[in-house]
Design a protein around this motif. Sequence first.
Motif, PDB file in Angstrom:
ATOM      1  N   HIS A 199      42.852   7.959   3.722  1.00 56.64           N
ATOM      2  CA  HIS A 199      42.348   6.624   4.039  1.00 56.64           C
ATOM      3  C   HIS A 199      41.665   6.626   5.393  1.00 56.64           C
ATOM      4  CE1 HIS A 199      42.569   2.460   5.491  1.00 56.64           C
ATOM      5  NE2 HIS A 199      42.286   2.160   4.234  1.00 56.64           N
ATOM      6  N   ARG A 257      38.260   8.280   5.114  1.00 61.77           N
ATOM      7  CA  ARG A 257      37.250   7.398   4.508  1.00 61.77           C
ATOM      8  C   ARG A 257      36.775   6.357   5.511  1.00 61.77           C
ATOM      9  NH1 ARG A 257      40.479   7.287  -0.294  1.00 61.77           N
ATOM     10  NH2 ARG A 257      41.262   5.258   0.357  1.00 61.77           N
ATOM     11  N   GLN A 258      37.694   5.803   6.286  1.00 61.08           N
ATOM     12  CA  GLN A 258      37.329   4.817   7.294  1.00 61.08           C
ATOM     13  C   GLN A 258      36.421   5.445   8.345  1.00 61.08           C
ATOM     14  OE1 GLN A 258      38.128   2.135   5.516  1.00 61.08           O
ATOM     15  NE2 GLN A 258      38.671   1.140   7.424  1.00 61.08           N
ATOM     16  N   GLY A 297      32.760   5.825   7.184  1.00 62.52           N
ATOM     17  CA  GLY A 297      32.047   4.561   7.162  1.00 62.52           C
ATOM     18  C   GLY A 297      31.666   4.077   8.553  1.00 62.52           C
ATOM     19  N   ARG A 311      28.530   0.159   0.196  1.00 61.58           N
ATOM     20  CA  ARG A 311      29.882   0.321   0.757  1.00 61.58           C
ATOM     21  C   ARG A 311      30.948  -0.020  -0.271  1.00 61.58           C
ATOM     22  NH1 ARG A 311      29.900  -0.706   7.010  1.00 61.58           N
ATOM     23  NH2 ARG A 311      27.732  -0.228   7.371  1.00 61.58           N
ATOM     24  N   ARG A 312      30.711  -1.082  -1.028  1.00 60.24           N
ATOM     25  CA  ARG A 312      31.665  -1.471  -2.068  1.00 60.24           C
ATOM     26  C   ARG A 312      31.786  -0.360  -3.107  1.00 60.24           C
ATOM     27  NH1 ARG A 312      29.405  -6.048  -4.186  1.00 60.24           N
ATOM     28  NH2 ARG A 312      30.316  -7.260  -2.505  1.00 60.24           N
ATOM     29  N   ARG A 318      33.726   2.566  -1.562  1.00 57.08           N
ATOM     30  CA  ARG A 318      35.142   2.238  -1.399  1.00 57.08           C
ATOM     31  C   ARG A 318      35.857   2.290  -2.749  1.00 57.08           C
ATOM     32  NH1 ARG A 318      34.759  -2.744   0.166  1.00 57.08           N
ATOM     33  NH2 ARG A 318      35.436  -3.626  -1.800  1.00 57.08           N
ATOM     34  N   ARG A 319      35.247   1.688  -3.755  1.00 59.43           N
ATOM     35  CA  ARG A 319      35.880   1.685  -5.079  1.00 59.43           C
ATOM     36  C   ARG A 319      35.898   3.073  -5.690  1.00 59.43           C
ATOM     37  NH1 ARG A 319      33.537  -3.941  -7.565  1.00 59.43           N
ATOM     38  NH2 ARG A 319      34.789  -5.313  -6.256  1.00 59.43           N
ATOM     39  N   GLU A 374      38.832   4.812  -4.313  1.00 59.41           N
ATOM     40  CA  GLU A 374      40.085   4.305  -4.864  1.00 59.41           C
ATOM     41  C   GLU A 374      40.291   4.783  -6.299  1.00 59.41           C
ATOM     42  OE1 GLU A 374      39.613   0.105  -4.485  1.00 59.41           O
ATOM     43  OE2 GLU A 374      39.913   0.123  -2.315  1.00 59.41           O
TER      44      GLU A 374
END
Length: 147
Positions: free
Chosen positions: A6, A9-10, A13, A69-70, A73-74, A77
């Motif tokens: 996590h 990933r942050q 971005g 970005r969405r 992010r997905r 996940e």
Amino acid sequence: MHEQEHDARQGIGDGNSSIVRSVTVCGVLLVAALAAGGYFLQGRVFAQSLLIGGLLVNGSFWLMQKDTRRLLRRAGEIGEGVGIGIEKTRFLLRSFARLVVVGLLLFVLASRMPIDVIGLIVGFATVMVSVVIIGLGAGSRWSPKKA
């Protein structure tokens, strides 16, 4: 282990978000400067057309980066599988819908007010010019220095 993924990933971005933010700010400033200059050199219709084109393309760019970005992010996940295909399809449909909306907005605006095509094209080019300006600046910071 999950927290490290996590955090990774942050971190990815964060570095890219400053570049995207710089492109957006540069695009808006470029539109404002070109519209002001265009008003004095070519008149109100040219500046208005440039402003319309610049605002439409910069708004579309901003929405595109939110959708990207969405999607990323997905995708992080979901991982591999059928779900990622659905997310990609959703992303492509949203992009196509945004293009249709921009086209319809242009049609409505052009039917209600005079539009200078050259000003509109210059306004549309502001995102491209902003990407080049910020890209060249970022490239010089990241390229290895010669000793």
